[in-house]
Scaffold this active site. Structure first.
Site, PDB file in Angstrom:
ATOM      1  N   GLU A  68       0.826  -1.210   0.000  1.00  0.00           N
ATOM      2  CA  GLU A  68       0.000   0.000   0.000  1.00  0.00           C
ATOM      3  C   GLU A  68       0.862   1.262   0.000  1.00  0.00           C
ATOM      4  OE1 GLU A  68      -2.798  -0.262   3.234  1.00  0.00           O
ATOM      5  OE2 GLU A  68      -3.587  -2.182   2.513  1.00  0.00           O
ATOM      6  N   CYS A  69       1.938   1.239  -0.740  1.00  0.00           N
ATOM      7  CA  CYS A  69       2.900   2.341  -0.789  1.00  0.00           C
ATOM      8  C   CYS A  69       2.816   3.029  -2.151  1.00  0.00           C
ATOM      9  CB  CYS A  69       4.305   1.762  -0.569  1.00  0.00           C
ATOM     10  SG  CYS A  69       5.655   2.944  -0.689  1.00  0.00           S
ATOM     11  N   GLY A  70       3.165   4.294  -2.187  1.00  0.00           N
ATOM     12  CA  GLY A  70       3.226   4.992  -3.462  1.00  0.00           C
ATOM     13  C   GLY A  70       4.240   4.376  -4.415  1.00  0.00           C
ATOM     14  N   THR A  72       4.709   1.054  -4.606  1.00  0.00           N
ATOM     15  CA  THR A  72       4.290  -0.321  -4.880  1.00  0.00           C
ATOM     16  C   THR A  72       4.318  -0.677  -6.370  1.00  0.00           C
ATOM     17  OG1 THR A  72       2.990  -0.407  -2.853  1.00  0.00           O
ATOM     18  CG2 THR A  72       2.418  -2.005  -4.553  1.00  0.00           C
TER      19      THR A  72
END
Length: 193
Positions: A68-70, A72
């Site tokens: 759920e990371c920018g 990803t």
């Protein structure tokens, strides 16, 4: 003449003794790298044992991941370079971690499903670990401590930080999370002979 010969002999003897002491001193100051990535055994996302010794002779890119990371979407590029170079003694090892902004909240089963469905990940993914703090996994202690890796101290800055390991199991480079997997710094390193 005898005094000159004696003086030359004394000087030569002193020089040799001094050189031997300097060599001994230099040897003591040069750290001996005794650890490699090959000493570690971990569990993969499916609970199976994974022995880093099985990677001898391969270049390895180790990356801490999050769903759920920018950053990803880097999974796509990681999979792309893995597919392109996996038959050329190169492998990527992913370590899911929830250390930054709680961006990897899932369990191993959920992470495996996410990686496969969203990015078609086929490179080896290990069990979820911690890459910082008191719970830091032993692999990451090796990667981040010069006393263990022989190269440099580093902090894991964020998700998707990359560690490059040579064919001898030694750390050779640490790259920022923002360096894309397809960057020339990585592709060039993979192609170096």
């Amino acid at each position: 003449m005898k005094k000159t010969a004696l003086l030359v002999l004394t000087f030569a003897l002193f020089s040799c003794q001094n050189q031997a002491q300097n060599n001994k001193k230099n040897k003591m100051e040069t750290p001996t790298l005794t650890e490699t990535i090959y000493q570690f055994k971990v569990k993969d996302l499916y609970g199976k044992d994974f022995d880093f010794a099985s990677l001898k002779g391969k270049k390895v890119l180790i990356v801490n991941t999050a769903s759920e990371c920018g950053l990803t979407p880097q999974y796509k590029d990681l999979e792309s370079i893995y597919e392109k170079y996996k038959d050329k003694n190169f492998v990527i090892i992913g370590f899911p971690a929830n250390n930054f902004g709680s961006q990897e909240p899932g369990n191993n089963e959920q992470i495996a499903k996410f990686c496969h469905l969203n990015y078609g990940v086929t490179f080896p993914m290990m069990s979820k670990i911690s890459v910082k703090g008191t719970e830091m996994n032993e692999v990451y202690k090796f990667l981040t401590q010069k006393s263990k890796n022989g190269l440099q101290d580093s902090d894991v800055e964020w998700n998707f930080q990359k560690y490059l390991i040579n064919e001898k199991g030694q750390l050779t480079k640490v790259l920022s999370p923002r360096v894309l997997p397809t960057d020339a710094a990585i592709v060039g390193w993979i192609n170096e002979k």
